[in-house]
Every structure is written in C-alpha cells, then in structure tokens.
Design a protein around this motif. Sequence first.
Motif, PDB file in Angstrom:
ATOM      1  N   PHE A 212       0.708  -1.041  -0.215  1.00 45.11           N
ATOM      2  CA  PHE A 212       0.030  -0.283   0.404  1.00 45.11           C
ATOM      3  C   PHE A 212       0.855   1.335  -0.159  1.00 45.11           C
ATOM      4  O   PHE A 212       0.373   2.236  -0.518  1.00 45.11           O
ATOM      5  N   VAL A 213       1.637   1.114   1.098  1.00 46.22           N
ATOM      6  CA  VAL A 213       2.531   2.400   1.442  1.00 46.22           C
ATOM      7  C   VAL A 213       3.185   2.676  -0.449  1.00 46.22           C
ATOM      8  O   VAL A 213       3.781   3.711  -0.675  1.00 46.22           O
ATOM      9  N   ILE A 214       4.432   1.494  -1.004  1.00 42.59           N
ATOM     10  CA  ILE A 214       4.377   1.532  -2.409  1.00 42.59           C
ATOM     11  C   ILE A 214       3.597   2.003  -3.281  1.00 42.59           C
ATOM     12  O   ILE A 214       3.735   2.943  -4.159  1.00 42.59           O
ATOM     13  N   VAL A 215       2.421   2.094  -3.246  1.00 39.17           N
ATOM     14  CA  VAL A 215       1.323   2.197  -4.127  1.00 39.17           C
ATOM     15  C   VAL A 215       0.940   3.982  -4.006  1.00 39.17           C
ATOM     16  O   VAL A 215       1.578   4.069  -5.109  1.00 39.17           O
ATOM     17  N   LEU A 216       1.427   3.794  -2.555  1.00 37.20           N
ATOM     18  CA  LEU A 216       0.990   5.428  -2.606  1.00 37.20           C
ATOM     19  C   LEU A 216       1.768   5.623  -3.332  1.00 37.20           C
ATOM     20  O   LEU A 216       1.844   7.815  -3.835  1.00 37.20           O
ATOM     21  N   LEU A 217       3.487   5.770  -2.962  1.00 37.37           N
ATOM     22  CA  LEU A 217       4.240   6.554  -3.455  1.00 37.37           C
ATOM     23  C   LEU A 217       4.338   6.740  -4.764  1.00 37.37           C
ATOM     24  O   LEU A 217       4.725   7.070  -5.651  1.00 37.37           O
ATOM     25  N   ALA A 218       4.152   5.681  -5.878  1.00 40.55           N
ATOM     26  CA  ALA A 218       4.380   5.777  -6.509  1.00 40.55           C
ATOM     27  C   ALA A 218       3.153   6.404  -7.083  1.00 40.55           C
ATOM     28  O   ALA A 218       3.337   7.316  -8.137  1.00 40.55           O
ATOM     29  N   ILE A 219       1.846   6.894  -6.480  1.00 37.58           N
ATOM     30  CA  ILE A 219       0.927   7.276  -7.623  1.00 37.58           C
ATOM     31  C   ILE A 219       1.602   9.297  -7.124  1.00 37.58           C
ATOM     32  O   ILE A 219       1.061  10.081  -7.466  1.00 37.58           O
ATOM     33  N   PHE A 220       1.762   9.049  -5.684  1.00 31.95           N
ATOM     34  CA  PHE A 220       2.380  10.171  -5.467  1.00 31.95           C
ATOM     35  C   PHE A 220       3.582  10.732  -5.973  1.00 31.95           C
ATOM     36  O   PHE A 220       4.003  11.848  -6.751  1.00 31.95           O
TER      37      PHE A 220
END
Length: 298
Positions: A212-220
């Motif tokens: 989830f954190v990686i996805v958020l970072l990717a989205i960011f």
Amino acid sequence: TRNSSSLPSIFDNIALILKAQGKTQEALLNFRRSLDIGDAMHNQKDLAFSLINIAALQAELRQDSAAIATSLRAITIAEQLGDARIIISAMTTLGKVALQQNRYNQAIEYLQRAIVVADSTNIRVLSEEGSKGDALLALVSTYEAQHNEKAALKEYRRYIAFRDSLLNETTLMTTQRLKEQYESEKKTKDIVLLQRDKEEQTKERNFYLAGFVIVLLAIFLLARLYRIKARANTELLRQQQVLEDQAMEIEMANTELQEKNAALELLSKEKDEFLGIVAHDLKNPLASIALTTGILQK
C-alpha cells in the motif's frame, strides 16, 4: 571444590555404584567413609542412609552381629527423624539376618513390622533393597525355610498382588504422564502453530502495508511527474508561442524591410531616370554655352 556437606552423598553414590558392580568390600569401605563424615558433622539423615546400606552389606557378608548393631542404630536415628524408609530397610535387614541364623519367628516378626510400617506410611516400592517388596520376598523365604508352604504361598500371592498393584499404578502414572506430556506437547505445538499463524498474518499484513505504501509512493511520484511534465509542457508551449511571436515579428520586419527596399529601389530607379533625362536635356544647351564661351575667349 565441593562443600564438605556433600561429601557423604558423594561417597554413598560411589558405594552404590561399586555395590551394583559386585564390589562389596569396596562399597562397604565407601559407605564407612560417608558414615564417618556424617557422624563428624552430626548429619543424621546422611548418617542413617549410610547405616542401612552398611547393615545390608554386612548381612550379605554374613557379619550378622555387626549387621544387627548397625540396623538398630539406624532405626534409633530414623525414629528421631521420622524416616519410615530407613525403618523399613533396617527391619528388613534384621529379618534377613534372623533368617540366616535360622531364627525364623524373629525374622517373621521383623519382616512383618517392616511391612506394617510400609503400609501405614503408604511407601510402595517393589524391588528396591529394604522395601516392602523386598520384605515380602524375605518373608516368603522364611516360611519356605520353616516348610510352611501354605504361609509361603500366601505371602507370595500377597507379593504378586502388591507387584501387580504397583505395575497398575505405574501403568496409570505412565499413561497419565504420557497423556500430560502429549497434551503439553500438543499445547506447545498449538502455541507454535498460533505463533506461526500470527507471524504469517503479521508478515502478510506488513506485506500488504508495504504494498500500500509503495502504491501510494508510486501514485505520489506519478502525480509529481505529471505535474512536472504539465509545467514543462506549459513552459514549452509558452516558449513555442514566444518563438512563433518572434518569428512573426521577424517575418513582419522582413516584409517591411522588403517593402522599404522595393521603395528605395523604385526611388533609385526614378532618380536614375530623372538624372538621365536631365543629363540629356542639358547636354545641348551646355554644349552651346561651352562653344560660345570658347569663342568669346578667343
């Protein structure tokens, strides 16, 4: 270096090993060493233990008088301590000595007393020397020596019943112990499985959380890259517009310059034509003037 209070136990253990190996005299010597140390230290419990073992060896070596005296001393100490095991063992030894001396009635008396003490204190040991089982077998031997087959058979059956009861108890205890061990191991395994499940759940939760954190970072990052790209595109369009405006201004300037150049060329052409006309028109008059001037000078 071990504390001196443990020395009697050390010598007793050595003596028991030697006794099991059939080294009776050496065993007796080590029991006597333990006895001397316990006597000097006034350690009654160690003293009594050494005495019953010495008495048993003395009886085995047919040192009857010494065995009787040692057993009686052990009984005196055991009564003071309230140690029924010592009393049972000493009484059994006295019974065996009396049997060896063919004093059957006294042997029966000592052995019966040993059995009574064992029953009253619920000390249930079968094969250990000086135990109830040992006393029962000695009693059987005493009745056989008296040729009292009926009493011998009775006591032997009593021994068998006692042995079977101990075996049943041992079986039950073993079963209970195995059951407890199984339940303990099962509980341990369950705990281990629960811990593993918990660890797996924790790992899975951490995995999903990390994802989830990686996805958020990717989205960011994608959003940031998009904004950067959008700003870059905007700036590029702005610069392109500026270039187009500049190109248009240059084109307009070139057009104006071309128009001015054309106007200048036109003016230059008109000037040349004018000068040609003037030169042609002035040629004849000037020639007349020059001729006249020449004539006048002459």
